[in-house]
Write a protein that holds these residues in place. Structure first.
Motif, PDB file in Angstrom:
ATOM      1  N   UNK A 122       2.836  -2.299  63.320  1.00 55.81           N
ATOM      2  CA  UNK A 122       2.463  -2.217  61.900  1.00 55.81           C
ATOM      3  C   UNK A 122       1.135  -2.865  61.530  1.00 55.81           C
ATOM      4  N   UNK A 123       0.402  -3.387  62.509  1.00 55.12           N
ATOM      5  CA  UNK A 123      -0.867  -4.039  62.204  1.00 55.12           C
ATOM      6  C   UNK A 123      -1.987  -3.447  63.054  1.00 55.12           C
ATOM      7  N   UNK A 141      -1.384 -11.795  64.404  1.00 57.02           N
ATOM      8  CA  UNK A 141      -0.737 -10.485  64.333  1.00 57.02           C
ATOM      9  C   UNK A 141      -1.660  -9.364  64.787  1.00 57.02           C
ATOM     10  N   UNK A 142      -2.972  -9.610  64.761  1.00 51.83           N
ATOM     11  CA  UNK A 142      -3.936  -8.591  65.173  1.00 51.83           C
ATOM     12  C   UNK A 142      -4.323  -8.698  66.640  1.00 51.83           C
ATOM     13  N   UNK A 143      -3.713  -9.625  67.363  1.00 55.42           N
ATOM     14  CA  UNK A 143      -4.058  -9.818  68.777  1.00 55.42           C
ATOM     15  C   UNK A 143      -3.286  -8.841  69.663  1.00 55.42           C
ATOM     16  N   UNK A 144      -3.884  -8.507  70.785  1.00 51.60           N
ATOM     17  CA  UNK A 144      -3.230  -7.621  71.750  1.00 51.60           C
ATOM     18  C   UNK A 144      -1.987  -8.296  72.324  1.00 51.60           C
ATOM     19  N   UNK A 145      -2.015  -9.618  72.366  1.00 58.29           N
ATOM     20  CA  UNK A 145      -0.865 -10.380  72.860  1.00 58.29           C
ATOM     21  C   UNK A 145       0.346 -10.196  71.955  1.00 58.29           C
ATOM     22  N   UNK A 146       0.140 -10.339  70.648  1.00 59.40           N
ATOM     23  CA  UNK A 146       1.240 -10.169  69.699  1.00 59.40           C
ATOM     24  C   UNK A 146       1.776  -8.742  69.732  1.00 59.40           C
ATOM     25  N   UNK A 147       0.878  -7.794  69.810  1.00 60.68           N
ATOM     26  CA  UNK A 147       1.263  -6.384  69.907  1.00 60.68           C
ATOM     27  C   UNK A 147       2.118  -6.140  71.145  1.00 60.68           C
ATOM     28  N   UNK A 148       1.723  -6.708  72.290  1.00 57.39           N
ATOM     29  CA  UNK A 148       2.455  -6.530  73.545  1.00 57.39           C
ATOM     30  C   UNK A 148       3.861  -7.105  73.445  1.00 57.39           C
ATOM     31  N   UNK A 149       3.989  -8.302  72.852  1.00 54.25           N
ATOM     32  CA  UNK A 149       5.309  -8.915  72.698  1.00 54.25           C
ATOM     33  C   UNK A 149       6.195  -8.120  71.738  1.00 54.25           C
ATOM     34  N   UNK A 229       4.278 -12.554  76.698  1.00 49.45           N
ATOM     35  CA  UNK A 229       2.840 -12.462  76.926  1.00 49.45           C
ATOM     36  C   UNK A 229       2.141 -13.636  76.242  1.00 49.45           C
ATOM     37  N   UNK A 230       1.109 -14.146  76.907  1.00 47.15           N
ATOM     38  CA  UNK A 230       0.302 -15.230  76.361  1.00 47.15           C
ATOM     39  C   UNK A 230      -1.160 -14.807  76.378  1.00 47.15           C
ATOM     40  N   UNK A 231      -2.001 -15.552  75.646  1.00 45.36           N
ATOM     41  CA  UNK A 231      -3.438 -15.273  75.660  1.00 45.36           C
ATOM     42  C   UNK A 231      -4.035 -15.698  77.001  1.00 45.36           C
TER      43      UNK A 231
END
Length: 323
Positions: A122-123, A141-149, A229-231
């Protein structure tokens, strides 16, 4: 039990940290860096050759969930997903910010293959990108990490999962052979990849220089247990002007897992993604020259290096400029 099964059983019994410590002790007096690293890998990790894998085709294979993330991959998504369908019947296809038809394709694919679940993030997501410095700020919320999780959260806990990338084309028969290997929840099967580029203008296939086979630990089969997932900040890359840059990516730490390296089962076409033009992927090697140095027998089945078959795969991609 055959020899391969016995060796695999023994390495599963011995903790990887112990094997790593033992490897460091054994190689501390080896001056040659490459020789030292090769010895360490043989001791601390498990490597299965194509012939080893054939000897493990017993019992019941796992039925993993596919973990897939998509952003504007209409060029290769059809070829990718059709290549895994013979052996993978379920999965989650996460997608975000698609404006090239990928979203519509995913929804129709999942309608026709109900074992696959479409998940729209959603982001807006900033893809792995170059930074001037590590502390550059962005909304989590806009990070690829958050999206992956977020995408990962739709796969049931305790299930085996396989990471599938849509700029890869898989050999279904060889892929299924890997599904007989996992036996312990700590096993992590590494799926190697061969980085290729097809020049549509001159009908020529290239491999990337410098790496005989990419065996990075970001392409795997593992159990969905305590995964997050982490940064990760990688400072190895340079931009188009040759300046040293930091790239922020997502990382799933598998260092505590029992790493099992396997044979080549897929081809990777990274240059179909436009944002990767800023990375130095311009050092190419003609495919016939690559075949002379390819690790045939130990890491690659010679049948996977059939140039005509690979080019026939490339010709099924959408008609776009891949350079």
């Amino acid at each position: 039990m055959n020899r391969v099964e016995i060796e695999l059983f023994i390495k599963r019994l011995v903790n990887r940290k112990i094997r790593r410590s033992f490897a460091n002790m054994i190689t501390c007096f080896v001056s040659d860096k490459n020789k030292r690293e090769n010895i360490r890998k043989k001791i601390k990790d498990i490597r299965l050759t194509p012939s080893d894998i054939l000897k493990l085709q017993k019992g019941t294979p796992i039925e993993p969930w596919a973990f897939i993330r998509v952003r504007n991959e209409i060029v290769t998504i059809d070829s990718c997903l059709k290549s895994i369908l013979p052996v993978i019947k379920k999965g989650v296809i996460g997608y975000n910010d698609c404006d090239d038809g990928s979203e519509e394709y995913i929804l129709e694919f999942c309608r026709q293959n109900p074992g696959f679940i479409p998940v729209k993030y959603p982001y807006t997501v900033r893809p792995p990108h170059f930074l001037e410095k590590i502390d550059e700020k962005e909304e989590e919320k806009n990070s690829f990490t958050a999206y992956s999780n977020y995408v990962l959260s739709f796969i049931p806990k305790g299930e085996w999962i396989i990471k599938i990338d849509c700029d890869h084309i898989y050999n279904a028969e060889k892929l299924k052979q890997l599904f007989y290997i996992p036996k312990d929840e700590n096993d992590c099967i590494i799926i190697s990849k061969l980085n290729l580029h097809y020049d549509t203008k001159i009908n020529k296939l290239y491999a990337f220089k410098g790496v005989e086979l990419n065996e990075a630990t970001d392409h795997w089969i593992l159990k969905n247990k305590n995964l997050k997932f982490e940064h990760f900040y990688n400072i190895k890359f340079k931009d188009a002007d040759g300046k040293r840059k930091i790239i922020k990516q997502e990382e799933l730490d598998v260092s505590a897992k029992r790493i099992i390296f396997t044979e080549l089962v897929n081809y990777h076409f990274p240059l179909v993604k436009n944002y990767r033009e800023v990375i130095h992927y311009n050092k190419l090697l003609e495919f016939n020259e690559y075949k002379k140095i390819a690790p045939v027998g130990t890491k690659i089945d010679e049948k996977m290096l059939d140039e005509d078959k690979i080019i026939s795969i490339c010709k099924k991609f959408e008609s776009v400029n891949l350079e």
